[in-house]
Design a protein around this motif. Structure first.
Motif, short mmCIF file in Angstrom:
data_model
loop_
_atom_site.label_atom_id
_atom_site.label_comp_id
_atom_site.label_asym_id
_atom_site.label_seq_id
_atom_site.Cartn_x
_atom_site.Cartn_y
_atom_site.Cartn_z
N LYS A 95 0.84 -1.19 0.00
CA LYS A 95 0.00 0.00 0.00
C LYS A 95 0.88 1.24 0.00
N MET A 96 0.38 2.30 -0.66
CA MET A 96 1.04 3.61 -0.64
C MET A 96 0.07 4.61 -0.05
N LEU A 97 0.56 5.42 0.87
CA LEU A 97 -0.27 6.39 1.57
C LEU A 97 0.22 7.80 1.25
N PHE A 98 -0.74 8.68 0.98
CA PHE A 98 -0.45 10.09 0.69
C PHE A 98 -1.23 10.94 1.69
N TYR A 99 -0.52 11.84 2.39
CA TYR A 99 -1.14 12.72 3.39
C TYR A 99 -1.22 14.12 2.81
N PHE A 100 -2.38 14.77 2.99
CA PHE A 100 -2.59 16.10 2.44
C PHE A 100 -3.45 16.92 3.39
N THR A 101 -3.41 18.23 3.20
CA THR A 101 -4.26 19.17 3.94
C THR A 101 -5.12 19.93 2.95
N ALA A 102 -6.30 20.31 3.39
CA ALA A 102 -7.25 21.06 2.54
C ALA A 102 -8.22 21.79 3.45
N ASP A 103 -8.80 22.87 2.91
CA ASP A 103 -9.75 23.66 3.68
C ASP A 103 -11.08 22.95 3.86
N GLY A 104 -11.47 22.14 2.91
CA GLY A 104 -12.74 21.43 2.99
C GLY A 104 -12.61 20.03 2.40
N ARG A 105 -13.74 19.47 2.03
CA ARG A 105 -13.74 18.14 1.42
C ARG A 105 -13.27 18.23 -0.04
N VAL A 106 -12.51 17.21 -0.45
CA VAL A 106 -11.94 17.17 -1.80
C VAL A 106 -12.35 15.85 -2.46
N ASP A 107 -12.81 15.93 -3.68
CA ASP A 107 -13.17 14.74 -4.43
C ASP A 107 -11.93 14.27 -5.19
N PHE A 108 -11.23 13.25 -4.65
CA PHE A 108 -9.98 12.79 -5.24
C PHE A 108 -10.12 11.38 -5.83
N ARG A 109 -11.32 10.99 -6.22
CA ARG A 109 -11.51 9.65 -6.76
C ARG A 109 -10.74 9.45 -8.08
N GLU A 110 -10.79 10.44 -8.95
CA GLU A 110 -10.05 10.33 -10.21
C GLU A 110 -8.55 10.32 -9.98
N LEU A 111 -8.11 11.05 -8.96
CA LEU A 111 -6.68 11.07 -8.64
C LEU A 111 -6.22 9.69 -8.17
N VAL A 112 -7.03 9.01 -7.38
CA VAL A 112 -6.69 7.67 -6.91
C VAL A 112 -6.57 6.71 -8.08
N LYS A 113 -7.45 6.84 -9.06
CA LYS A 113 -7.38 5.96 -10.24
C LYS A 113 -6.09 6.20 -11.02
#
Length: 360
Positions: free
Chosen positions: A113-131
């Protein structure tokens, strides 16, 4: 009792218990253990120790083996892959135009598994990024949103004191910090002075809070009235660590302060703390006393012979003075002001004959 070893995966991270499988593990030894994410490489920070079963979170995972040279080379290779994955993920975030700040990337020891940690002001739709990332690295991808404190813990840095941040050096967990801790320590409430590099209140505000809480019990509050060996006065400032306070005595000249030990001062309860309010209360008390004295003098004068006639004359003079001032007539709100009718209109309206009618 259960035999455990304490393992830490990051510097300044939490310590977790594992079953050593009847193997003596010295402190500082690298070990391979089973975790919820799979096999992980960690460092032993607590040797074989017997602890009560109630303090162990079940099920207790086991240690696979003591790390070898091949395991250390695999760890270094995984770190390089994580750095490359960080660059690739950052480029994909810019291409997608996602409003997120990538902090760091990690991968498990077995590259499961690979884990990526990030910060954001609100909710982010990253489903396409995961693909996209799964198609590039051919492994499981996990993105986790963290807070600013966790970001500072992962990145590291120097605090205002010039030392390494406490969260990334030895603090294994974050403790709640409130603005009341700064107030109890008489610190400046300027956010720039009591905030850390993460923008939150500094963790070190909690270090001395218990000591200040105990000192507050024996230190008089600022503005309170106390009895000192030299008389009563008002507390202007306090030094809790030194155990002293500066008092402005009632008998001393203005702007003259005397320092006393807090143990020698006794707080007077029920006394106004504000000297201006106290002076106002004294002035009001003096006026009431003068009014009561005037009433007594008038009563004594009325009891003397001829005093009643003088009192009646004074009362009549007051009534006549009140009568001379005509009361002001109030106009109804929203009503019209009545106008006085003119001479001709008044005569016609009242039915009286006008001058022209009399001549005719």
């Amino acid at each position: 009792m259960t035999t455990i070893i304490g393992v830490r995966f990051k510097t300044g991270g939490k310590m977790y218990y594992f079953d050593p499988q009847d193997v003596q593990v010295p402190v500082g030894t690298g070990v391979i253990v089973e975790t919820a994410r799979g096999l992980e490489y960690g460092s032993c920070v607590q040797g074989n120790t017997e602890v009560p079963e109630q303090s162990v979170v079940q099920p207790l995972r086991r240690m696979v083996r003591i790390a070898t040279d091949a395991d250390r080379k695999t760890l270094e290779r995984n770190k390089k892959r994580a750095d490359e994955a960080f660059i690739v993920c950052k480029r994909k975030i810019e291409e997608r135009g996602l409003e997120m700040n990538l902090v760091t990337a990690e991968c498990t020891f077995d590259m499961n598994k690979m884990l990526f940690y990030f910060t954001a002001d609100g909710r982010v739709d990253f489903r396409e990024l995961v693909k996209d990332l799964a198609g590039i690295f051919r492994t499981r991808i996990e993105l986790r949103q963290i807070g600013v404190r966790d970001e500072a813990k992962m990145i590291g840095g120097l605090g205002t004191c010039g030392r390494e941040l406490c969260c990334c050096s030895y603090l294994d967990d974050f403790h709640p910090v409130s603005i009341n801790m700064a107030k109890d320590q008489n610190l400046s409430l300027n956010p720039a002075k009591i905030s850390g590099v993460c923008g939150r209140l500094m963790c070190c505000l909690k270090y001395e809070h218990e000591a200040y809480a105990e000192l507050q019990k024996v230190t008089p509050k600022q503005g309170s009235v106390v009895d000192t060996p030299e008389g009563r006065g008002k507390v202007i400032s306090t030094q809790m660590l030194r155990g002293t306070c500066k008092v402005q005595l009632d008998d001393s000249p203005e702007h003259t302060l005397t320092e006393f030990q807090c143990a020698d001062c006794c707080t007077v309860k029920g006394v106004c703390r504000n000297r201006h309010n106290q002076a106002a209360m004294a002035e009001e008390r003096r006026k009431r006393e003068e009014q009561a004295a005037a009433e007594r003098a008038a009563k004594e004068q009325a009891e003397q012979p001829g005093g009643e006639q003088a009192a009646e004359q004074a009362a009549e003079a007051e009534k006549s003075a009140e009568g001379t001032a005509a009361p002001r007539r109030r106009r109804r709100r929203g009503g019209r002001r009545r106008r006085k009718p003119s001479g001709e209109g008044a005569g016609a309206a009242s039915g009286q004959p006008t001058r022209q009618a009399e001549q005719s």
